[in-house]
Design a protein around this motif. Structure first.
Motif, PDB file in Angstrom:
ATOM      1  N   MET A   8       0.826  -1.206   0.000  1.00  0.00           N
ATOM      2  CA  MET A   8       0.000   0.000   0.000  1.00  0.00           C
ATOM      3  C   MET A   8       0.862   1.259   0.000  1.00  0.00           C
ATOM      4  N   MET A   9       1.937   1.220   0.794  1.00  0.00           N
ATOM      5  CA  MET A   9       2.817   2.377   0.878  1.00  0.00           C
ATOM      6  C   MET A   9       3.480   2.637  -0.466  1.00  0.00           C
ATOM      7  N   ASN A  10       3.878   1.539  -1.149  1.00  0.00           N
ATOM      8  CA  ASN A  10       4.527   1.710  -2.448  1.00  0.00           C
ATOM      9  C   ASN A  10       3.562   2.269  -3.481  1.00  0.00           C
ATOM     10  N   ASP A  11       2.292   1.799  -3.410  1.00  0.00           N
ATOM     11  CA  ASP A  11       1.285   2.304  -4.337  1.00  0.00           C
ATOM     12  C   ASP A  11       1.040   3.790  -4.106  1.00  0.00           C
ATOM     13  N   ALA A  12       0.959   4.186  -2.813  1.00  0.00           N
ATOM     14  CA  ALA A  12       0.725   5.592  -2.486  1.00  0.00           C
ATOM     15  C   ALA A  12       1.894   6.452  -2.946  1.00  0.00           C
ATOM     16  N   SER A  13       3.098   5.935  -2.757  1.00  0.00           N
ATOM     17  CA  SER A  13       4.289   6.682  -3.186  1.00  0.00           C
ATOM     18  C   SER A  13       4.333   6.817  -4.701  1.00  0.00           C
ATOM     19  N   HIS A  14       3.934   5.737  -5.386  1.00  0.00           N
ATOM     20  CA  HIS A  14       3.924   5.754  -6.847  1.00  0.00           C
ATOM     21  C   HIS A  14       2.902   6.760  -7.372  1.00  0.00           C
ATOM     22  N   GLU A  15       1.706   6.772  -6.738  1.00  0.00           N
ATOM     23  CA  GLU A  15       0.667   7.706  -7.164  1.00  0.00           C
ATOM     24  C   GLU A  15       1.084   9.152  -6.903  1.00  0.00           C
ATOM     25  N   LYS A  16       1.768   9.366  -5.771  1.00  0.00           N
ATOM     26  CA  LYS A  16       2.242  10.719  -5.448  1.00  0.00           C
ATOM     27  C   LYS A  16       3.266  11.184  -6.465  1.00  0.00           C
ATOM     28  N   ARG A  17       4.161  10.261  -6.882  1.00  0.00           N
ATOM     29  CA  ARG A  17       5.176  10.614  -7.872  1.00  0.00           C
ATOM     30  C   ARG A  17       4.536  10.933  -9.214  1.00  0.00           C
ATOM     31  N   LEU A  18       3.514  10.153  -9.593  1.00  0.00           N
ATOM     32  CA  LEU A  18       2.833  10.396 -10.859  1.00  0.00           C
ATOM     33  C   LEU A  18       2.076  11.718 -10.852  1.00  0.00           C
ATOM     34  N   SER A  19       1.466  12.052  -9.704  1.00  0.00           N
ATOM     35  CA  SER A  19       0.717  13.307  -9.624  1.00  0.00           C
ATOM     36  C   SER A  19       1.642  14.509  -9.716  1.00  0.00           C
ATOM     37  N   ALA A  20       2.891  14.365  -9.247  1.00  0.00           N
ATOM     38  CA  ALA A  20       3.864  15.464  -9.317  1.00  0.00           C
ATOM     39  C   ALA A  20       4.553  15.515 -10.667  1.00  0.00           C
ATOM     40  N   ASP A  21       4.423  14.455 -11.458  1.00  0.00           N
ATOM     41  CA  ASP A  21       5.090  14.391 -12.757  1.00  0.00           C
ATOM     42  C   ASP A  21       4.174  14.957 -13.831  1.00  0.00           C
ATOM     43  N   ARG A  22       4.222  16.258 -14.005  1.00  0.00           N
ATOM     44  CA  ARG A  22       3.405  16.919 -15.022  1.00  0.00           C
ATOM     45  C   ARG A  22       4.212  18.060 -15.643  1.00  0.00           C
ATOM     46  N   PHE A  23       3.795  18.458 -16.815  1.00  0.00           N
ATOM     47  CA  PHE A  23       4.466  19.566 -17.495  1.00  0.00           C
ATOM     48  C   PHE A  23       4.266  20.854 -16.696  1.00  0.00           C
ATOM     49  N   SER A  24       5.283  21.668 -16.666  1.00  0.00           N
ATOM     50  CA  SER A  24       5.213  22.930 -15.921  1.00  0.00           C
ATOM     51  C   SER A  24       5.785  24.054 -16.778  1.00  0.00           C
ATOM     52  N   VAL A  25       5.101  25.199 -16.787  1.00  0.00           N
ATOM     53  CA  VAL A  25       5.585  26.368 -17.544  1.00  0.00           C
ATOM     54  C   VAL A  25       6.433  27.280 -16.660  1.00  0.00           C
ATOM     55  N   SER A  26       6.550  26.938 -15.384  1.00  0.00           N
ATOM     56  CA  SER A  26       7.277  27.823 -14.468  1.00  0.00           C
ATOM     57  C   SER A  26       8.740  27.979 -14.873  1.00  0.00           C
ATOM     58  N   TYR A  27       9.376  26.898 -15.332  1.00  0.00           N
ATOM     59  CA  TYR A  27      10.782  26.981 -15.744  1.00  0.00           C
ATOM     60  C   TYR A  27      10.927  27.899 -16.962  1.00  0.00           C
ATOM     61  N   PHE A  28       9.986  27.786 -17.893  1.00  0.00           N
ATOM     62  CA  PHE A  28       9.993  28.646 -19.076  1.00  0.00           C
ATOM     63  C   PHE A  28       9.813  30.115 -18.678  1.00  0.00           C
ATOM     64  N   LEU A  29       8.902  30.382 -17.759  1.00  0.00           N
ATOM     65  CA  LEU A  29       8.646  31.764 -17.323  1.00  0.00           C
ATOM     66  C   LEU A  29       9.878  32.370 -16.656  1.00  0.00           C
ATOM     67  N   TRP A  30      10.565  31.571 -15.831  1.00  0.00           N
ATOM     68  CA  TRP A  30      11.780  32.072 -15.190  1.00  0.00           C
ATOM     69  C   TRP A  30      12.867  32.341 -16.222  1.00  0.00           C
ATOM     70  N   MET A  31      12.980  31.467 -17.216  1.00  0.00           N
ATOM     71  CA  MET A  31      13.955  31.680 -18.287  1.00  0.00           C
ATOM     72  C   MET A  31      13.638  32.968 -19.045  1.00  0.00           C
ATOM     73  N   MET A  32      12.361  33.213 -19.295  1.00  0.00           N
ATOM     74  CA  MET A  32      11.961  34.415 -20.008  1.00  0.00           C
ATOM     75  C   MET A  32      12.263  35.668 -19.190  1.00  0.00           C
ATOM     76  N   LEU A  33      12.028  35.609 -17.882  1.00  0.00           N
ATOM     77  CA  LEU A  33      12.303  36.770 -17.026  1.00  0.00           C
ATOM     78  C   LEU A  33      13.780  37.130 -17.025  1.00  0.00           C
ATOM     79  N   VAL A  34      14.630  36.121 -16.890  1.00  0.00           N
ATOM     80  CA  VAL A  34      16.071  36.377 -16.913  1.00  0.00           C
ATOM     81  C   VAL A  34      16.493  36.867 -18.302  1.00  0.00           C
ATOM     82  N   GLY A  35      15.931  36.273 -19.350  1.00  0.00           N
ATOM     83  CA  GLY A  35      16.236  36.721 -20.701  1.00  0.00           C
ATOM     84  C   GLY A  35      15.830  38.165 -20.940  1.00  0.00           C
ATOM     85  N   LEU A  36      14.663  38.553 -20.413  1.00  0.00           N
ATOM     86  CA  LEU A  36      14.205  39.940 -20.538  1.00  0.00           C
ATOM     87  C   LEU A  36      15.113  40.894 -19.782  1.00  0.00           C
ATOM     88  N   LEU A  37      15.613  40.439 -18.640  1.00  0.00           N
ATOM     89  CA  LEU A  37      16.543  41.271 -17.869  1.00  0.00           C
ATOM     90  C   LEU A  37      17.801  41.562 -18.682  1.00  0.00           C
TER      91      LEU A  37
END
Length: 209
Positions: free
Chosen positions: A1-30
């Protein structure tokens, strides 16, 4: 059960994120607007550590995030981290290819103000000519540059010195004391002068020495 919960938690955190792109754009604009920030706020040497620290923090954060998500096998998150700098570079390259620059953006932001100032000029039956201080960069022991936005209704400032009319020289001479038009009128004054059209009758004059 613990392994299943850990696996589901890892999958829920594994998603595309635009935050890295936004930070890159901010530094690039600077970096893209660094020259303008120097001109507006007269940062001079203070701009160097600001840009260096921003790039250092961004690079370190990007590397740490990449290693961490590789370790946790979050492949979607890894992909978004890897794609972020490439996407930011493509956007800046596309903007440059389209002729979009920090100077043009600054002009567009203040366009209404400049046009309002031009409209206040007396109508003397001749093309209007006006200058706007855009600051300078440099300091002791390094190259210095003075930037001036010039409105030239006759568009003669874009010509080489010889073809400019006597009437244009007369109008420029009236404004010469204390303005970059003095250097434009006298190219032998020791300044390196470039004139670049921004839009309409507005030109950016850069003097270097």
């Amino acid at each position: 059960m613990m392994n299943d919960a850990s696996h589901e938690k890892r999958l829920s955190a594994d998603r595309f994120s635009v935050s890295y792109f936004l930070w890159m754009m901010l530094v690039g604009l600077l970096f893209a607007f660094g020259n303008d920030l120097d001109r507006v706020f007269n940062l001079w040497l203070a701009l160097v550590p600001v840009l260096f620290l921003s790039a250092l923090v961004m690079t370190a954060s990007w590397v740490v995030a990449l290693i961490r998500n590789l370790w946790l096998r979050r492949w979607r998150r890894v992909t978004s981290i890897l794609v972020a700098p490439l996407a930011a570079c493509l956007i800046f390259a596309g903007a440059r290819a389209a002729g979009i620059s920090s100077e043009l953006i600054r002009f567009e932001i203040g366009r209404h103000h400049y046009i309002a100032q031009v409209e206040k000029l007396p109508q003397a039956g001749e093309p209007r000519l006006a200058t706007f201080d855009w600051g300078q960069t440099g300091g002791v022991g390094v190259a210095n540059f003075i930037y001036t936005l010039i409105f030239d209704e006759a568009d003669e400032i874009a010509r080489a010195p010889a073809p400019r009319s006597l009437a244009w020289h007369d109008r420029a001479n009236r404004q010469c004391p204390g303005t970059p038009l003095c250097s434009v009128l006298d190219p032998s004054s020791g300044f390196s002068i470039t004139v670049r059209k921004l839009d309409g009758h507005f030109y950016l004059v850069t003097e270097g020495w």
